[in-house]
Design a protein around this motif. Structure first.
Motif, PDB file in Angstrom:
ATOM      1  N   TYR A 173       3.978  19.823  20.668  1.00 35.16           N
ATOM      2  CA  TYR A 173       3.392  18.575  21.310  1.00 35.16           C
ATOM      3  C   TYR A 173       2.685  18.387  22.546  1.00 35.16           C
ATOM      4  O   TYR A 173       1.807  17.674  22.660  1.00 35.16           O
ATOM      5  CB  TYR A 173       4.507  17.331  21.172  1.00 35.16           C
ATOM      6  CG  TYR A 173       4.595  16.698  19.772  1.00 35.16           C
ATOM      7  CD1 TYR A 173       3.999  15.713  19.626  1.00 35.16           C
ATOM      8  CD2 TYR A 173       5.343  17.493  18.935  1.00 35.16           C
ATOM      9  CE1 TYR A 173       4.444  14.983  18.496  1.00 35.16           C
ATOM     10  CE2 TYR A 173       5.422  16.784  17.445  1.00 35.16           C
ATOM     11  CZ  TYR A 173       5.104  15.537  17.311  1.00 35.16           C
ATOM     12  OH  TYR A 173       5.138  14.995  15.982  1.00 35.16           O
TER      13      TYR A 173
ATOM     14  N   PRO B 129       0.382  17.234  16.988  1.00 35.97           N
ATOM     15  CA  PRO B 129       0.299  15.798  16.427  1.00 35.97           C
ATOM     16  C   PRO B 129      -1.187  15.462  15.966  1.00 35.97           C
ATOM     17  O   PRO B 129      -1.044  14.652  15.193  1.00 35.97           O
ATOM     18  CB  PRO B 129       0.716  15.174  17.676  1.00 35.97           C
ATOM     19  CG  PRO B 129       0.615  15.918  18.659  1.00 35.97           C
ATOM     20  CD  PRO B 129       0.866  17.538  18.249  1.00 35.97           C
TER      21      PRO B 129
ATOM     22  N   ASP C 294      -3.222  17.181  14.357  1.00 34.33           N
ATOM     23  CA  ASP C 294      -3.703  17.881  13.104  1.00 34.33           C
ATOM     24  C   ASP C 294      -2.514  18.896  12.595  1.00 34.33           C
ATOM     25  O   ASP C 294      -2.810  19.997  12.783  1.00 34.33           O
ATOM     26  CB  ASP C 294      -5.025  18.651  13.284  1.00 34.33           C
ATOM     27  CG  ASP C 294      -5.270  19.179  11.674  1.00 34.33           C
ATOM     28  OD1 ASP C 294      -5.099  18.721  10.737  1.00 34.33           O
ATOM     29  OD2 ASP C 294      -6.375  19.978  11.714  1.00 34.33           O
ATOM     30  N   PRO C 295      -1.463  18.226  12.264  1.00 37.05           N
ATOM     31  CA  PRO C 295      -0.277  19.164  12.148  1.00 37.05           C
ATOM     32  C   PRO C 295      -0.397  19.993  10.784  1.00 37.05           C
ATOM     33  O   PRO C 295      -0.148  21.257  10.858  1.00 37.05           O
ATOM     34  CB  PRO C 295       0.951  18.130  11.561  1.00 37.05           C
ATOM     35  CG  PRO C 295       0.233  16.869  11.261  1.00 37.05           C
ATOM     36  CD  PRO C 295      -1.334  16.856  11.953  1.00 37.05           C
TER      37      PRO C 295
ATOM     38  N   ASP D 255       8.314  11.964  13.412  1.00 41.20           N
ATOM     39  CA  ASP D 255       6.706  11.866  13.847  1.00 41.20           C
ATOM     40  C   ASP D 255       6.110  12.776  13.004  1.00 41.20           C
ATOM     41  O   ASP D 255       5.017  12.303  12.469  1.00 41.20           O
ATOM     42  CB  ASP D 255       6.390  11.821  15.224  1.00 41.20           C
ATOM     43  CG  ASP D 255       5.185  11.699  15.349  1.00 41.20           C
ATOM     44  OD1 ASP D 255       4.707  10.500  15.480  1.00 41.20           O
ATOM     45  OD2 ASP D 255       4.538  12.741  15.820  1.00 41.20           O
ATOM     46  N   LEU D 256       6.537  13.952  12.952  1.00 43.83           N
ATOM     47  CA  LEU D 256       5.872  15.037  12.247  1.00 43.83           C
ATOM     48  C   LEU D 256       5.840  14.621  10.871  1.00 43.83           C
ATOM     49  O   LEU D 256       4.570  14.827  10.134  1.00 43.83           O
ATOM     50  CB  LEU D 256       6.055  16.269  12.588  1.00 43.83           C
ATOM     51  CG  LEU D 256       5.856  17.229  13.723  1.00 43.83           C
ATOM     52  CD1 LEU D 256       6.335  18.637  13.323  1.00 43.83           C
ATOM     53  CD2 LEU D 256       4.372  17.507  13.430  1.00 43.83           C
TER      54      LEU D 256
ATOM     55  N   LYS E  17       5.806  11.919   9.382  1.00 43.00           N
ATOM     56  CA  LYS E  17       4.721  10.768   9.237  1.00 43.00           C
ATOM     57  C   LYS E  17       3.550  11.314   9.143  1.00 43.00           C
ATOM     58  O   LYS E  17       2.633  10.769   8.291  1.00 43.00           O
ATOM     59  CB  LYS E  17       5.075   9.670  10.420  1.00 43.00           C
ATOM     60  CG  LYS E  17       6.255   8.741  10.103  1.00 43.00           C
ATOM     61  CD  LYS E  17       6.246   7.782  11.513  1.00 43.00           C
ATOM     62  CE  LYS E  17       7.551   7.024  11.349  1.00 43.00           C
ATOM     63  NZ  LYS E  17       7.799   6.028  12.455  1.00 43.00           N
ATOM     64  N   ARG E  18       2.971  12.072   9.973  1.00 44.61           N
ATOM     65  CA  ARG E  18       1.889  12.707  10.202  1.00 44.61           C
ATOM     66  C   ARG E  18       1.523  13.560   8.996  1.00 44.61           C
ATOM     67  O   ARG E  18       0.312  13.761   8.400  1.00 44.61           O
ATOM     68  CB  ARG E  18       1.577  13.546  11.360  1.00 44.61           C
ATOM     69  CG  ARG E  18       1.713  12.591  12.702  1.00 44.61           C
ATOM     70  CD  ARG E  18       1.440  13.307  14.083  1.00 44.61           C
ATOM     71  NE  ARG E  18       1.979  12.685  15.201  1.00 44.61           N
ATOM     72  CZ  ARG E  18       0.924  11.802  15.936  1.00 44.61           C
ATOM     73  NH1 ARG E  18      -0.235  12.281  15.349  1.00 44.61           N
ATOM     74  NH2 ARG E  18       1.118  11.204  16.907  1.00 44.61           N
ATOM     75  N   TYR E  19       2.537  14.330   8.257  1.00 45.36           N
ATOM     76  CA  TYR E  19       2.159  15.262   7.097  1.00 45.36           C
ATOM     77  C   TYR E  19       1.851  14.121   6.203  1.00 45.36           C
ATOM     78  O   TYR E  19       0.813  14.403   5.436  1.00 45.36           O
ATOM     79  CB  TYR E  19       3.710  15.641   6.497  1.00 45.36           C
ATOM     80  CG  TYR E  19       3.967  16.895   7.643  1.00 45.36           C
ATOM     81  CD1 TYR E  19       3.160  17.576   8.569  1.00 45.36           C
ATOM     82  CD2 TYR E  19       5.271  17.349   7.614  1.00 45.36           C
ATOM     83  CE1 TYR E  19       3.756  18.550   9.376  1.00 45.36           C
ATOM     84  CE2 TYR E  19       5.795  18.444   8.255  1.00 45.36           C
ATOM     85  CZ  TYR E  19       5.168  19.025   9.163  1.00 45.36           C
ATOM     86  OH  TYR E  19       5.512  20.020   9.813  1.00 45.36           O
TER      87      TYR E  19
ATOM     88  N   SER F  64       0.457  11.157   6.298  1.00 44.65           N
ATOM     89  CA  SER F  64      -0.747  10.451   6.470  1.00 44.65           C
ATOM     90  C   SER F  64      -2.047  11.582   6.166  1.00 44.65           C
ATOM     91  O   SER F  64      -2.999  11.122   5.662  1.00 44.65           O
ATOM     92  CB  SER F  64      -0.848  10.063   8.001  1.00 44.65           C
ATOM     93  OG  SER F  64      -2.293   9.413   8.328  1.00 44.65           O
ATOM     94  N   SER F  65      -1.550  12.777   6.400  1.00 43.62           N
ATOM     95  CA  SER F  65      -2.832  13.845   6.146  1.00 43.62           C
ATOM     96  C   SER F  65      -2.775  14.214   4.804  1.00 43.62           C
ATOM     97  O   SER F  65      -4.047  14.355   4.345  1.00 43.62           O
ATOM     98  CB  SER F  65      -2.537  15.068   7.140  1.00 43.62           C
ATOM     99  OG  SER F  65      -2.341  14.815   8.446  1.00 43.62           O
TER     100      SER F  65
ATOM    101  N   TYR G  72       1.730  14.373  -0.464  1.00 45.50           N
ATOM    102  CA  TYR G  72       3.109  14.581   0.146  1.00 45.50           C
ATOM    103  C   TYR G  72       4.471  14.529  -0.726  1.00 45.50           C
ATOM    104  O   TYR G  72       5.222  15.457  -0.175  1.00 45.50           O
ATOM    105  CB  TYR G  72       3.300  13.269   1.128  1.00 45.50           C
ATOM    106  CG  TYR G  72       4.581  13.127   1.839  1.00 45.50           C
ATOM    107  CD1 TYR G  72       4.653  13.919   3.334  1.00 45.50           C
ATOM    108  CD2 TYR G  72       5.668  12.497   1.508  1.00 45.50           C
ATOM    109  CE1 TYR G  72       5.897  13.866   3.927  1.00 45.50           C
ATOM    110  CE2 TYR G  72       6.823  12.238   2.342  1.00 45.50           C
ATOM    111  CZ  TYR G  72       6.614  13.008   3.657  1.00 45.50           C
ATOM    112  OH  TYR G  72       7.843  12.863   4.277  1.00 45.50           O
TER     113      TYR G  72
END
Length: 254
Positions: A42, A48, A50-51, A173-174, A176-178, A180-181, A187
């Motif tokens: 991070y 964060p 672009d995981p 947090d990661l 959530k980002r997965y 979202s991406s 997912y």
């Protein structure tokens, strides 16, 4: 120039197929999120932001080393080491030695697990080959405390899974980002691929589902791959921004 990994090595077979490498990524993405030193990823802001892209690049870099000539591979490893040293200088602290070993151990473990899920059980000497290639990477990076053989690695890997993983704020947090991406559907597939791949402790810490419903889908995918229809499936399943990267993971084995 001598190759870093022998042309007949099982490591080249494992890392020569995009779908196997994609599974390695799926497993590593779970364990990355639990690593006690994930705050280092991070620090630069790249993970964060672009995981998935960050993790893809890590896996793709490992593949390049596997298929490179000896001198090219060593130069690539030295470049990775220099990048990490630069991050340490900016932060004014050292990345924990365990964090480097954890990543190396993930590449060994998920190489084996992914190949065995898609292909067949590996022989003991083939598992030792996988260990040897990444052991040489670790030695070149100057990592202390590397196990000397596969049996020692298995014992150390078990201990690291118990001691070096934690579900914390970065973990949530990661994920959530997965999501979202990838979007909800992709997912969902990632989560259930992880269910098939990760060790029990990782699955429990992440509270992953216990039902392995994706296993029959994997068997069906093998048939589609045999019929050479797998590229169409991957085109449908992969987000557009990552398709070129994934298709670029396939290597000619000749």
């Amino acid at each position: 120039m001598a190759p870093f990994a022998h042309p007949s090595s099982i490591v080249r077979t494992i890392w020569g197929r995009g779908d196997t490498v994609l599974l390695i990524f799926a497993g590593a993405s779970a364990e990355f999120a639990l690593n006690k030193a994930v705050d280092w990823l991070y620090f630069t802001g790249k993970l964060p932001a672009d995981p998935l892209g960050r993790l893809f690049s890590t896996v793709a870099y490992a593949q390049q080393i596997v298929f490179a000539g000896e001198e090219q591979a060593l130069a690539a490893i030295d470049h990775i080491t220099a990048i990490h040293k630069g991050v340490e200088e900016k932060r004014g602290a050292s990345i924990p030695a365990e964090a480097y070993l954890d990543v190396l151990f993930m590449l060994i473990d998920y190489s084996i697990r992914s190949f065995e899920l898609l292909e067949r059980r590996l022989e003991p000497e083939e598992k030792a080959e996988v260990f040897d290639v990444f052991h040489r990477v670790g030695k070149r990076m100057g990592l202390a405390g590397m196990p000397e053989d596969f049996a020692a690695w298995e014992r150390m890997r078990g201990r690291y899974l118990k001691e070096n993983l934690v579900a914390g704020a970065f973990t949530h947090d990661l994920y959530k980002r997965y999501r979202s991406s990838l979007g909800a559907g992709r997912y969902f597939l990632l989560i259930h691929a992880q269910v098939l791949l990760v060790p029990g402790r990782v699955r429990r810490l992440l509270d992953l589902p216990s039902i392995h419903w994706l296993y029959p889908v994997v068997q069906a995918y093998k048939l589609f791959r045999w019929l050479r229809l797998d590229k169409g499936i991957k085109t449908i399943l992969l987000p557009p921004q990552y398709r070129a990267q994934v298709f670029g993971l396939d290597q000619k084995m000749g």
